[in-house]
Design an enzyme around this catalytic site. Structure first.
Site, PDB file in Angstrom:
ATOM      1  N   GLU A 144       0.710  -1.215  -0.268  1.00 61.65           N
ATOM      2  CA  GLU A 144       0.279  -0.115  -0.479  1.00 61.65           C
ATOM      3  C   GLU A 144       0.785   1.355   0.054  1.00 61.65           C
ATOM      4  O   GLU A 144       2.058   1.368   0.547  1.00 61.65           O
ATOM      5  CB  GLU A 144      -1.268   0.020   1.833  1.00 61.65           C
ATOM      6  CG  GLU A 144      -0.408  -0.092   2.579  1.00 61.65           C
ATOM      7  CD  GLU A 144       0.800   0.983   3.494  1.00 61.65           C
ATOM      8  OE1 GLU A 144      -0.100   2.504   2.921  1.00 61.65           O
ATOM      9  OE2 GLU A 144       1.477   1.169   3.741  1.00 61.65           O
ATOM     10  N   ARG A 147      -1.099   7.542   2.581  1.00 62.39           N
ATOM     11  CA  ARG A 147      -0.683   8.038   3.770  1.00 62.39           C
ATOM     12  C   ARG A 147      -1.673   8.835   4.863  1.00 62.39           C
ATOM     13  O   ARG A 147      -2.652   9.067   4.494  1.00 62.39           O
ATOM     14  CB  ARG A 147      -0.289   9.749   3.047  1.00 62.39           C
ATOM     15  CG  ARG A 147       0.986  10.231   2.004  1.00 62.39           C
ATOM     16  CD  ARG A 147       0.561  10.960   1.339  1.00 62.39           C
ATOM     17  NE  ARG A 147      -0.148  10.981   1.337  1.00 62.39           N
ATOM     18  CZ  ARG A 147      -1.198  11.676  -0.496  1.00 62.39           C
ATOM     19  NH1 ARG A 147       0.055  13.184  -0.756  1.00 62.39           N
ATOM     20  NH2 ARG A 147      -2.111  12.110  -0.770  1.00 62.39           N
ATOM     21  N   GLU A 148      -1.117   8.528   5.965  1.00 62.93           N
ATOM     22  CA  GLU A 148      -2.334   8.638   6.729  1.00 62.93           C
ATOM     23  C   GLU A 148      -2.933  10.226   6.947  1.00 62.93           C
ATOM     24  O   GLU A 148      -1.537  11.243   6.137  1.00 62.93           O
ATOM     25  CB  GLU A 148      -1.791   8.829   8.737  1.00 62.93           C
ATOM     26  CG  GLU A 148      -1.109   7.469   8.862  1.00 62.93           C
ATOM     27  CD  GLU A 148      -0.559   7.126   9.974  1.00 62.93           C
ATOM     28  OE1 GLU A 148      -1.081   8.039  10.778  1.00 62.93           O
ATOM     29  OE2 GLU A 148       0.343   6.610  10.183  1.00 62.93           O
ATOM     30  N   PHE A 240       6.932  16.504  -2.173  1.00 64.44           N
ATOM     31  CA  PHE A 240       7.841  16.189  -0.198  1.00 64.44           C
ATOM     32  C   PHE A 240       8.780  16.779  -0.499  1.00 64.44           C
ATOM     33  O   PHE A 240      10.639  16.400  -0.282  1.00 64.44           O
ATOM     34  CB  PHE A 240       8.515  14.622  -0.783  1.00 64.44           C
ATOM     35  CG  PHE A 240       7.045  13.847  -0.450  1.00 64.44           C
ATOM     36  CD1 PHE A 240       5.964  13.437  -0.592  1.00 64.44           C
ATOM     37  CD2 PHE A 240       6.973  13.002   1.206  1.00 64.44           C
ATOM     38  CE1 PHE A 240       4.836  12.954  -0.074  1.00 64.44           C
ATOM     39  CE2 PHE A 240       6.783  12.227   1.420  1.00 64.44           C
ATOM     40  CZ  PHE A 240       4.836  12.388   1.446  1.00 64.44           C
ATOM     41  N   LEU A 241       8.719  18.498  -0.668  1.00 66.30           N
ATOM     42  CA  LEU A 241      10.120  19.276  -1.545  1.00 66.30           C
ATOM     43  C   LEU A 241       9.608  20.100   0.207  1.00 66.30           C
ATOM     44  O   LEU A 241      10.415  21.072  -0.046  1.00 66.30           O
ATOM     45  CB  LEU A 241      10.261  19.908  -1.986  1.00 66.30           C
ATOM     46  CG  LEU A 241      10.885  19.302  -3.374  1.00 66.30           C
ATOM     47  CD1 LEU A 241      11.075  19.970  -4.050  1.00 66.30           C
ATOM     48  CD2 LEU A 241      12.458  18.954  -3.007  1.00 66.30           C
ATOM     49  N   ALA A 243      10.194  21.818   3.510  1.00 67.70           N
ATOM     50  CA  ALA A 243      11.890  22.082   5.026  1.00 67.70           C
ATOM     51  C   ALA A 243      10.261  21.739   6.093  1.00 67.70           C
ATOM     52  O   ALA A 243       9.392  22.297   6.376  1.00 67.70           O
ATOM     53  CB  ALA A 243      12.418  22.708   4.603  1.00 67.70           C
ATOM     54  N   CYS A 251       6.053   4.905   9.270  1.00 64.82           N
ATOM     55  CA  CYS A 251       6.615   4.242   7.657  1.00 64.82           C
ATOM     56  C   CYS A 251       7.858   4.213   7.920  1.00 64.82           C
ATOM     57  O   CYS A 251       9.029   4.084   7.533  1.00 64.82           O
ATOM     58  CB  CYS A 251       6.443   4.637   6.800  1.00 64.82           C
ATOM     59  SG  CYS A 251       4.522   3.654   7.039  1.00 64.82           S
ATOM     60  N   LYS A 254      11.157   4.025  10.327  1.00 63.93           N
ATOM     61  CA  LYS A 254      11.479   2.496  10.333  1.00 63.93           C
ATOM     62  C   LYS A 254      12.010   1.801   8.806  1.00 63.93           C
ATOM     63  O   LYS A 254      12.153   1.048   8.513  1.00 63.93           O
ATOM     64  CB  LYS A 254      10.234   1.793  10.880  1.00 63.93           C
ATOM     65  CG  LYS A 254       9.236   1.176   9.722  1.00 63.93           C
ATOM     66  CD  LYS A 254       8.299  -0.188  10.882  1.00 63.93           C
ATOM     67  CE  LYS A 254       6.766  -0.219  10.288  1.00 63.93           C
ATOM     68  NZ  LYS A 254       7.656  -0.767   9.052  1.00 63.93           N
TER      69      LYS A 254
HETATM   70  C1  UDX Z   1       4.420   6.875   4.351  1.00 62.54           C
HETATM   71  C2  UDX Z   1       4.339   7.454   2.564  1.00 62.54           C
HETATM   72  O1  UDX Z   1       3.992   8.322   1.935  1.00 62.54           O
HETATM   73  C3  UDX Z   1       3.375   6.289   2.416  1.00 62.54           C
HETATM   74  O2  UDX Z   1       3.296   5.794   0.989  1.00 62.54           O
HETATM   75  C4  UDX Z   1       3.921   5.067   2.805  1.00 62.54           C
HETATM   76  O3  UDX Z   1       2.652   4.028   2.983  1.00 62.54           O
HETATM   77  C5  UDX Z   1       3.344   5.107   4.939  1.00 62.54           C
HETATM   78  O4  UDX Z   1       4.678   5.703   4.533  1.00 62.54           O
HETATM   79  P1  UDX Z   1       2.629   8.905   6.006  1.00 62.54           P
HETATM   80  O5  UDX Z   1       3.653   8.092   6.724  1.00 62.54           O
HETATM   81  O6  UDX Z   1       1.218   8.354   6.485  1.00 62.54           O
HETATM   82  O7  UDX Z   1       3.414   7.699   4.823  1.00 62.54           O
HETATM   83  O8  UDX Z   1       3.025   9.845   5.692  1.00 62.54           O
HETATM   84  P2  UDX Z   1       3.592  11.108   4.955  1.00 62.54           P
HETATM   85  O9  UDX Z   1       2.963  12.149   4.282  1.00 62.54           O
HETATM   86  O10 UDX Z   1       4.756  10.071   4.035  1.00 62.54           O
HETATM   87  O11 UDX Z   1       4.556  12.646   5.656  1.00 62.54           O
HETATM   88  C6  UDX Z   1       5.601  10.927   6.358  1.00 62.54           C
HETATM   89  C7  UDX Z   1       6.449  11.801   7.152  1.00 62.54           C
HETATM   90  O12 UDX Z   1       7.343  12.916   6.377  1.00 62.54           O
HETATM   91  C8  UDX Z   1       5.515  13.355   8.403  1.00 62.54           C
HETATM   92  O13 UDX Z   1       6.482  13.267   8.960  1.00 62.54           O
HETATM   93  C9  UDX Z   1       5.779  13.959   7.345  1.00 62.54           C
HETATM   94  O14 UDX Z   1       5.765  15.893   8.009  1.00 62.54           O
HETATM   95  C10 UDX Z   1       7.007  14.286   7.085  1.00 62.54           C
HETATM   96  N1  UDX Z   1       7.228  15.325   5.502  1.00 62.54           N
HETATM   97  C11 UDX Z   1       6.433  15.020   4.340  1.00 62.54           C
HETATM   98  C12 UDX Z   1       8.164  16.147   5.341  1.00 62.54           C
HETATM   99  O15 UDX Z   1       8.744  16.539   6.125  1.00 62.54           O
HETATM  100  N2  UDX Z   1       8.316  17.155   3.664  1.00 62.54           N
HETATM  101  C13 UDX Z   1       7.227  17.101   3.179  1.00 62.54           C
HETATM  102  O16 UDX Z   1       7.458  17.230   1.823  1.00 62.54           O
HETATM  103  C14 UDX Z   1       7.220  16.165   3.358  1.00 62.54           C
END
Ligand code: UDX
Length: 409
Positions: A144, A147-148, A240-241, A243, A251, A254
Protein backbone atom coordinates in the site's frame (compact mmCIF):
# COMPACT_ATOMS: atom_id res chain seq x y z
CA UNK A 1 -7.11 -4.70 -14.82
CA UNK A 2 -9.64 -7.53 -14.66
CA UNK A 3 -13.34 -6.72 -14.15
CA UNK A 4 -14.33 -6.06 -10.53
CA UNK A 5 -16.52 -8.55 -8.64
CA UNK A 6 -17.68 -8.42 -4.99
CA UNK A 7 -16.52 -11.23 -2.71
CA UNK A 8 -15.94 -12.29 0.89
CA UNK A 9 -12.68 -10.68 1.93
CA UNK A 10 -10.65 -10.79 5.16
CA UNK A 11 -8.35 -8.19 6.66
CA UNK A 12 -5.94 -9.27 9.41
CA UNK A 13 -4.57 -6.41 11.52
CA UNK A 14 -6.92 -3.48 12.06
CA UNK A 15 -4.51 -0.58 12.48
CA UNK A 16 -4.55 2.48 10.21
CA UNK A 17 -3.94 0.59 6.97
CA UNK A 18 -6.15 -2.39 7.87
CA UNK A 19 -9.14 -0.32 8.96
CA UNK A 20 -9.02 1.89 5.91
CA UNK A 21 -8.57 -1.10 3.57
CA UNK A 22 -11.46 -2.96 5.26
CA UNK A 23 -13.80 0.02 5.17
CA UNK A 24 -13.07 0.95 1.57
CA UNK A 25 -13.52 -2.66 0.41
CA UNK A 26 -16.81 -3.00 2.32
CA UNK A 27 -18.01 0.29 0.83
CA UNK A 28 -17.55 -1.34 -2.58
CA UNK A 29 -19.99 -4.13 -1.70
CA UNK A 30 -17.59 -6.80 -0.48
CA UNK A 31 -18.46 -8.85 2.61
CA UNK A 32 -15.71 -7.96 5.03
CA UNK A 33 -14.30 -9.96 7.95
CA UNK A 34 -11.82 -8.02 10.10
CA UNK A 35 -9.47 -9.80 12.52
CA UNK A 36 -7.32 -8.34 15.29
CA UNK A 37 -5.91 -9.79 18.51
CA UNK A 38 -6.83 -6.62 20.45
CA UNK A 39 -10.20 -7.45 22.05
CA UNK A 40 -10.98 -3.87 23.09
CA UNK A 41 -10.43 -2.69 19.53
CA UNK A 42 -12.73 -5.42 18.18
CA UNK A 43 -15.44 -4.58 20.75
CA UNK A 44 -15.20 -0.88 19.86
CA UNK A 45 -15.52 -1.62 16.15
CA UNK A 46 -18.49 -3.91 16.69
CA UNK A 47 -20.15 -1.08 18.63
CA UNK A 48 -19.54 1.13 15.59
CA UNK A 49 -16.65 3.12 17.07
CA UNK A 50 -13.52 3.80 15.01
CA UNK A 51 -10.46 4.12 17.28
CA UNK A 52 -8.43 6.40 14.96
CA UNK A 53 -8.76 9.86 13.44
CA UNK A 54 -8.75 9.66 9.64
CA UNK A 55 -10.71 12.11 7.45
CA UNK A 56 -13.74 10.53 5.74
CA UNK A 57 -13.37 7.18 7.49
CA UNK A 58 -16.23 7.52 10.02
CA UNK A 59 -18.80 8.30 7.37
CA UNK A 60 -17.69 5.51 5.05
CA UNK A 61 -17.61 3.09 8.00
CA UNK A 62 -21.21 3.96 8.96
CA UNK A 63 -22.40 3.49 5.37
CA UNK A 64 -20.73 0.06 5.08
CA UNK A 65 -21.37 -1.15 8.63
CA UNK A 66 -23.81 -3.97 7.69
CA UNK A 67 -21.24 -5.61 5.41
CA UNK A 68 -18.50 -5.71 8.08
CA UNK A 69 -17.89 -7.94 11.09
CA UNK A 70 -14.93 -7.89 13.48
CA UNK A 71 -13.46 -10.79 15.46
CA UNK A 72 -10.39 -12.00 17.32
CA UNK A 73 -10.90 -15.54 16.06
CA UNK A 74 -9.21 -16.52 12.78
CA UNK A 75 -11.79 -19.25 12.12
CA UNK A 76 -14.18 -16.44 11.04
CA UNK A 77 -12.07 -16.12 7.90
CA UNK A 78 -13.49 -19.39 6.55
CA UNK A 79 -14.89 -18.88 3.05
CA UNK A 80 -12.86 -15.72 2.32
CA UNK A 81 -11.45 -15.66 -1.19
CA UNK A 82 -8.74 -13.15 -0.38
CA UNK A 83 -7.28 -12.22 3.01
CA UNK A 84 -5.23 -9.02 3.26
CA UNK A 85 -2.44 -8.95 5.81
CA UNK A 86 -2.03 -5.48 7.32
CA UNK A 87 -0.01 -6.44 10.39
CA UNK A 88 2.85 -4.35 11.76
CA UNK A 89 6.41 -5.10 10.66
CA UNK A 90 8.43 -3.13 13.21
CA UNK A 91 12.18 -2.59 13.08
CA UNK A 92 13.90 -4.17 16.07
CA UNK A 93 17.63 -3.49 16.54
CA UNK A 94 17.72 -2.10 13.01
CA UNK A 95 16.19 -5.20 11.40
CA UNK A 96 12.65 -5.97 10.31
CA UNK A 97 10.71 -8.15 12.76
CA UNK A 98 8.37 -10.45 10.81
CA UNK A 99 7.08 -12.47 13.78
CA UNK A 100 3.58 -10.91 13.89
CA UNK A 101 3.24 -11.20 10.12
CA UNK A 102 4.32 -14.86 10.07
CA UNK A 103 1.96 -15.75 12.94
CA UNK A 104 -0.91 -14.00 11.14
CA UNK A 105 -0.25 -15.78 7.83
CA UNK A 106 -0.02 -19.14 9.62
CA UNK A 107 -3.41 -18.42 11.22
CA UNK A 108 -4.94 -17.60 7.84
CA UNK A 109 -3.50 -20.78 6.27
CA UNK A 110 -5.02 -22.88 9.07
CA UNK A 111 -8.51 -21.39 8.94
CA UNK A 112 -9.01 -20.26 5.34
CA UNK A 113 -6.93 -22.75 3.32
CA UNK A 114 -8.47 -21.94 -0.08
CA UNK A 115 -7.91 -18.20 -0.01
CA UNK A 116 -5.22 -15.98 -1.52
CA UNK A 117 -3.04 -14.15 1.01
CA UNK A 118 -2.34 -10.55 -0.05
CA UNK A 119 0.47 -8.96 1.95
CA UNK A 120 -0.05 -5.21 2.32
CA UNK A 121 2.42 -4.78 5.19
CA UNK A 122 5.81 -3.40 4.20
CA UNK A 123 8.18 -6.37 4.04
CA UNK A 124 11.73 -6.95 2.84
CA UNK A 125 12.14 -8.68 -0.55
CA UNK A 126 11.75 -12.43 -0.28
CA UNK A 127 9.08 -12.33 2.43
CA UNK A 128 6.02 -13.13 0.28
CA UNK A 129 7.92 -15.98 -1.42
CA UNK A 130 8.91 -17.33 2.01
CA UNK A 131 5.30 -17.12 3.29
CA UNK A 132 4.14 -19.01 0.18
CA UNK A 133 6.68 -21.79 0.77
CA UNK A 134 5.85 -21.95 4.47
CA UNK A 135 2.07 -22.07 4.12
CA UNK A 136 1.60 -23.63 0.69
CA UNK A 137 -0.86 -20.81 -0.11
CA UNK A 138 -1.08 -18.50 -3.12
CA UNK A 139 0.61 -15.36 -1.78
CA UNK A 140 0.55 -11.95 -3.46
CA UNK A 141 2.71 -8.98 -2.51
CA UNK A 142 0.29 -6.05 -2.74
CA UNK A 143 1.97 -3.07 -1.03
CA UNK A 144 0.00 0.00 0.00
CA UNK A 145 1.08 3.57 -0.60
CA UNK A 146 -1.46 5.34 1.57
CA UNK A 147 -0.60 8.37 3.64
CA UNK A 148 -2.25 8.89 6.97
CA UNK A 149 -4.54 11.90 6.83
CA UNK A 150 -5.55 11.10 3.23
CA UNK A 151 -5.68 7.31 3.50
CA UNK A 152 -9.28 6.88 2.26
CA UNK A 153 -8.62 8.91 -0.87
CA UNK A 154 -5.24 7.21 -1.45
CA UNK A 155 -6.90 3.76 -1.16
CA UNK A 156 -9.80 4.64 -3.47
CA UNK A 157 -7.64 6.47 -6.01
CA UNK A 158 -4.09 5.09 -5.87
CA UNK A 159 -1.50 6.15 -8.46
CA UNK A 160 -0.87 2.45 -9.18
CA UNK A 161 -1.77 -1.01 -7.94
CA UNK A 162 1.24 -3.29 -7.51
CA UNK A 163 0.67 -7.05 -7.48
CA UNK A 164 3.61 -9.40 -7.12
CA UNK A 165 3.28 -13.16 -7.43
CA UNK A 166 2.25 -16.03 -9.67
CA UNK A 167 -1.55 -15.84 -9.70
CA UNK A 168 -2.73 -12.33 -8.98
CA UNK A 169 -6.13 -12.09 -10.71
CA UNK A 170 -8.38 -12.15 -7.61
CA UNK A 171 -6.49 -9.33 -5.95
CA UNK A 172 -6.56 -7.36 -9.19
CA UNK A 173 -10.32 -7.91 -9.35
CA UNK A 174 -10.77 -6.47 -5.87
CA UNK A 175 -8.92 -3.27 -6.77
CA UNK A 176 -10.42 -2.97 -10.29
CA UNK A 177 -12.83 -0.24 -9.09
CA UNK A 178 -9.90 2.14 -8.57
CA UNK A 179 -9.17 2.26 -12.31
CA UNK A 180 -5.47 2.57 -11.43
CA UNK A 181 -2.74 1.15 -13.67
CA UNK A 182 -1.59 -2.30 -12.55
CA UNK A 183 2.04 -3.35 -12.20
CA UNK A 184 2.02 -7.15 -12.38
CA UNK A 185 5.42 -8.46 -11.40
CA UNK A 186 7.50 -10.77 -9.19
CA UNK A 187 7.11 -10.87 -5.41
CA UNK A 188 10.52 -9.31 -4.94
CA UNK A 189 9.94 -6.43 -7.38
CA UNK A 190 6.64 -5.59 -5.68
CA UNK A 191 8.32 -5.57 -2.28
CA UNK A 192 11.22 -3.45 -3.57
CA UNK A 193 8.88 -0.94 -5.23
CA UNK A 194 7.40 -0.14 -1.83
CA UNK A 195 10.75 0.18 -0.03
CA UNK A 196 12.41 2.12 -2.83
CA UNK A 197 9.45 4.53 -2.99
CA UNK A 198 9.57 5.27 0.72
CA UNK A 199 13.36 5.54 0.72
CA UNK A 200 13.30 7.94 -2.24
CA UNK A 201 10.69 10.17 -0.56
CA UNK A 202 12.75 10.17 2.64
CA UNK A 203 15.81 11.24 0.58
CA UNK A 204 13.78 14.01 -1.05
CA UNK A 205 12.75 15.36 2.36
CA UNK A 206 16.30 15.19 3.75
CA UNK A 207 17.62 16.85 0.59
CA UNK A 208 15.34 19.86 1.00
CA UNK A 209 16.15 19.99 4.72
CA UNK A 210 19.85 20.28 3.87
CA UNK A 211 19.05 23.02 1.37
CA UNK A 212 17.06 24.70 4.15
CA UNK A 213 20.15 24.69 6.39
CA UNK A 214 22.13 26.36 3.63
CA UNK A 215 19.36 28.90 2.92
CA UNK A 216 19.49 29.92 6.59
CA UNK A 217 23.11 30.97 6.04
CA UNK A 218 22.31 33.15 3.01
CA UNK A 219 20.56 36.45 3.76
CA UNK A 220 17.65 36.90 1.33
CA UNK A 221 17.10 33.17 0.89
CA UNK A 222 13.91 31.24 1.56
CA UNK A 223 13.85 27.48 1.02
CA UNK A 224 10.11 27.63 0.27
CA UNK A 225 10.77 29.76 -2.81
CA UNK A 226 13.71 27.56 -3.80
CA UNK A 227 11.53 24.41 -3.43
CA UNK A 228 8.67 25.96 -5.41
CA UNK A 229 11.08 26.86 -8.20
CA UNK A 230 12.59 23.38 -8.20
CA UNK A 231 9.19 21.68 -8.09
CA UNK A 232 8.06 23.35 -11.31
CA UNK A 233 10.61 21.24 -13.15
CA UNK A 234 8.54 18.20 -14.12
CA UNK A 235 11.57 15.96 -13.64
CA UNK A 236 11.65 16.96 -9.97
CA UNK A 237 7.99 17.57 -9.11
CA UNK A 238 6.62 19.69 -6.26
CA UNK A 239 5.85 16.96 -3.71
CA UNK A 240 7.82 16.05 -0.60
CA UNK A 241 9.92 19.17 -0.81
CA UNK A 242 8.64 20.77 2.37
CA UNK A 243 11.47 21.58 4.73
CA UNK A 244 10.82 21.18 8.43
CA UNK A 245 11.52 19.03 11.44
CA UNK A 246 12.23 16.01 9.26
CA UNK A 247 10.21 12.93 8.45
CA UNK A 248 8.44 10.97 11.16
CA UNK A 249 5.46 8.65 11.34
CA UNK A 250 5.16 4.91 11.44
CA UNK A 251 6.78 4.20 8.04
CA UNK A 252 9.68 6.31 6.79
CA UNK A 253 11.94 6.05 9.87
CA UNK A 254 11.50 2.29 10.25
CA UNK A 255 11.47 1.47 6.53
CA UNK A 256 14.66 3.40 5.73
CA UNK A 257 16.39 1.69 8.65
CA UNK A 258 15.15 -1.78 7.67
CA UNK A 259 16.13 -1.28 4.02
CA UNK A 260 19.60 0.02 4.88
CA UNK A 261 20.33 -2.93 7.16
CA UNK A 262 18.82 -5.40 4.66
CA UNK A 263 21.24 -3.99 2.04
CA UNK A 264 24.24 -4.12 4.38
CA UNK A 265 23.49 -7.78 5.14
CA UNK A 266 23.72 -8.38 1.40
CA UNK A 267 27.08 -6.68 1.11
CA UNK A 268 25.94 -3.39 -0.40
CA UNK A 269 25.61 0.01 1.21
CA UNK A 270 22.76 2.42 0.55
CA UNK A 271 24.87 5.46 1.29
CA UNK A 272 22.26 7.95 0.05
CA UNK A 273 19.55 6.41 2.21
CA UNK A 274 21.88 6.26 5.20
CA UNK A 275 22.77 9.94 4.68
CA UNK A 276 19.08 10.81 4.52
CA UNK A 277 18.62 9.06 7.87
CA UNK A 278 21.59 10.91 9.28
CA UNK A 279 20.28 14.32 8.12
CA UNK A 280 16.88 13.46 9.59
CA UNK A 281 18.32 12.52 12.95
CA UNK A 282 19.97 15.94 13.26
CA UNK A 283 16.82 18.00 12.56
CA UNK A 284 15.55 18.18 16.13
CA UNK A 285 18.80 19.56 17.56
CA UNK A 286 19.02 22.00 14.66
CA UNK A 287 15.56 23.40 15.41
CA UNK A 288 16.11 23.45 19.18
CA UNK A 289 19.39 25.36 18.66
CA UNK A 290 17.64 27.84 16.37
CA UNK A 291 14.93 28.46 18.99
CA UNK A 292 17.59 28.74 21.73
CA UNK A 293 19.30 31.54 19.78
CA UNK A 294 16.03 33.49 19.61
CA UNK A 295 15.08 33.02 23.28
CA UNK A 296 17.38 31.17 25.71
CA UNK A 297 15.30 28.08 26.40
CA UNK A 298 16.34 27.55 30.00
CA UNK A 299 13.37 28.80 32.05
CA UNK A 300 11.54 30.07 28.95
CA UNK A 301 7.80 29.53 28.51
CA UNK A 302 7.45 27.73 25.20
CA UNK A 303 4.16 27.17 23.36
CA UNK A 304 4.68 24.04 21.25
CA UNK A 305 2.01 23.71 18.58
CA UNK A 306 1.18 20.23 17.32
CA UNK A 307 2.01 16.80 18.71
CA UNK A 308 0.71 14.46 15.98
CA UNK A 309 3.42 13.33 13.53
CA UNK A 310 1.61 15.31 10.83
CA UNK A 311 -1.67 17.12 10.22
CA UNK A 312 -5.09 15.38 10.03
CA UNK A 313 -4.13 12.46 12.25
CA UNK A 314 -3.94 11.70 15.97
CA UNK A 315 -1.02 9.33 15.40
CA UNK A 316 1.97 9.98 17.64
CA UNK A 317 4.19 7.22 16.29
CA UNK A 318 7.52 8.67 15.22
CA UNK A 319 6.29 12.16 16.06
CA UNK A 320 9.06 14.71 15.51
CA UNK A 321 7.18 17.04 17.78
CA UNK A 322 7.46 14.60 20.70
CA UNK A 323 11.23 14.42 20.12
CA UNK A 324 11.44 18.21 20.04
CA UNK A 325 9.36 18.37 23.21
CA UNK A 326 11.86 16.11 25.05
CA UNK A 327 14.73 18.28 23.84
CA UNK A 328 12.99 21.48 24.99
CA UNK A 329 12.35 19.96 28.43
CA UNK A 330 15.97 18.76 28.61
CA UNK A 331 17.08 22.35 28.05
CA UNK A 332 14.93 23.54 30.95
CA UNK A 333 11.99 25.11 29.07
CA UNK A 334 8.46 25.23 30.55
CA UNK A 335 6.36 23.84 27.75
CA UNK A 336 2.68 24.25 27.00
CA UNK A 337 1.41 22.04 24.21
CA UNK A 338 -1.63 22.32 21.98
CA UNK A 339 -2.82 19.91 19.30
CA UNK A 340 -6.27 20.03 17.64
CA UNK A 341 -6.89 16.30 18.19
CA UNK A 342 -4.21 14.78 20.43
CA UNK A 343 -5.28 15.07 24.06
CA UNK A 344 -2.28 13.33 25.60
CA UNK A 345 0.45 15.29 27.34
CA UNK A 346 3.58 13.69 28.75
CA UNK A 347 4.42 14.26 32.44
CA UNK A 348 5.45 17.79 33.30
CA UNK A 349 3.78 19.30 30.26
CA UNK A 350 0.67 21.44 30.31
CA UNK A 351 -1.88 20.68 27.58
CA UNK A 352 -3.82 23.77 26.53
CA UNK A 353 -7.49 23.56 25.51
CA UNK A 354 -7.18 25.82 22.51
CA UNK A 355 -4.72 27.75 20.41
CA UNK A 356 -5.28 31.12 22.07
CA UNK A 357 -4.66 29.81 25.60
CA UNK A 358 -1.61 27.85 24.42
CA UNK A 359 0.19 30.94 23.14
CA UNK A 360 -0.94 33.34 25.88
CA UNK A 361 1.99 34.44 28.08
CA UNK A 362 4.57 32.47 26.10
CA UNK A 363 8.13 33.69 25.42
CA UNK A 364 8.31 31.85 22.12
CA UNK A 365 5.89 29.91 19.92
CA UNK A 366 7.24 26.89 18.06
CA UNK A 367 5.09 25.33 15.35
CA UNK A 368 5.88 21.61 15.06
CA UNK A 369 2.98 20.05 13.13
CA UNK A 370 1.43 21.52 10.00
CA UNK A 371 -2.21 21.69 11.20
CA UNK A 372 -4.08 24.24 9.02
CA UNK A 373 -5.78 25.59 12.20
CA UNK A 374 -2.45 27.13 13.22
CA UNK A 375 -2.82 29.67 10.41
CA UNK A 376 -5.12 31.51 12.82
CA UNK A 377 -1.90 32.77 14.43
CA UNK A 378 -1.57 35.10 11.44
CA UNK A 379 -4.61 37.08 12.64
CA UNK A 380 -3.58 37.34 16.29
CA UNK A 381 -1.21 40.35 15.97
CA UNK A 382 1.45 38.54 18.03
CA UNK A 383 4.60 40.32 19.21
CA UNK A 384 6.16 37.19 20.73
CA UNK A 385 8.77 35.40 18.55
CA UNK A 386 7.35 32.68 16.34
CA UNK A 387 9.53 29.82 15.07
CA UNK A 388 7.85 28.01 12.20
CA UNK A 389 9.24 24.47 12.20
CA UNK A 390 6.99 23.44 9.30
CA UNK A 391 6.89 26.58 7.14
CA UNK A 392 3.12 26.80 7.36
CA UNK A 393 2.75 30.48 8.17
CA UNK A 394 3.03 33.68 6.18
CA UNK A 395 6.14 35.45 7.54
CA UNK A 396 4.74 38.91 6.80
CA UNK A 397 1.90 38.38 9.32
CA UNK A 398 4.35 38.46 12.24
CA UNK A 399 6.63 41.10 13.72
CA UNK A 400 9.16 38.50 14.91
CA UNK A 401 9.12 35.51 12.55
CA UNK A 402 11.74 32.87 11.92
CA UNK A 403 11.44 29.47 10.37
CA UNK A 404 13.29 26.53 8.92
CA UNK A 405 15.19 27.61 5.80
CA UNK A 406 14.12 31.27 6.10
CA UNK A 407 16.63 34.07 5.99
CA UNK A 408 14.64 36.99 4.60
CA UNK A 409 13.48 40.21 6.19
C1 UDX B 1 4.15 7.35 4.21
C2 UDX B 1 4.12 7.21 2.68
O1 UDX B 1 3.85 8.48 2.08
C3 UDX B 1 3.10 6.19 2.25
O2 UDX B 1 3.16 6.01 0.85
C4 UDX B 1 3.45 4.89 2.95
O3 UDX B 1 2.58 3.89 2.56
C5 UDX B 1 3.42 5.07 4.45
O4 UDX B 1 4.36 6.08 4.80
P1 UDX B 1 2.73 8.63 6.07
O5 UDX B 1 3.73 8.10 7.05
O6 UDX B 1 1.29 8.54 6.40
O7 UDX B 1 2.91 7.90 4.64
O8 UDX B 1 3.05 10.19 5.88
P2 UDX B 1 3.71 11.14 4.77
O9 UDX B 1 2.71 12.12 4.31
O10 UDX B 1 4.44 10.39 3.74
O11 UDX B 1 4.75 11.95 5.69
C6 UDX B 1 5.81 11.28 6.38
C7 UDX B 1 6.62 12.27 7.17
O12 UDX B 1 7.36 13.13 6.32
C8 UDX B 1 5.79 13.19 8.06
O13 UDX B 1 6.46 13.35 9.30
C9 UDX B 1 5.74 14.51 7.29
O14 UDX B 1 5.55 15.62 8.13
C10 UDX B 1 7.13 14.50 6.65
N1 UDX B 1 7.20 15.28 5.42
C11 UDX B 1 6.45 14.93 4.33
C12 UDX B 1 8.08 16.37 5.35
O15 UDX B 1 8.78 16.70 6.33
N2 UDX B 1 8.17 17.08 4.18
C13 UDX B 1 7.44 16.75 3.09
O16 UDX B 1 7.58 17.43 2.07
C14 UDX B 1 6.54 15.65 3.16
Amino acid sequence: MVQGEVMKVGVVGLGYVGLVTATVLASRGNELVGIDIDTSRIEALNRGRIPIVEPGLDELFRQSRDRMSFHTDFSRLGGCRVVFITLPTPTVDGRIDLSALIAGCDGVARHAPGCDIAIKSTVVPGTARMIGQRTGMNVIANPEFTREGSAVMDTEKPDRVVVGGKETSRVEEIWAFTGAPVIRTTWENAEMIKYASNAFLACKISFINEMADLCEKIPGCDVEIVAAGMGMDRRIGPHFLRAGLGYGGSCFPKDTEALASYARERGTRLSLVESAMDVNSRRILHVADAADRIVPLKGARVALLGLAFKENTDDLRGSRSLLLLSELLRRGAHVTVYDPVVRYAPDGVYMARDLASAVEGSDIIILATEWPEFRQLEKMALSVPVFDGRRLLNPSSFSNYSGVGYSCG
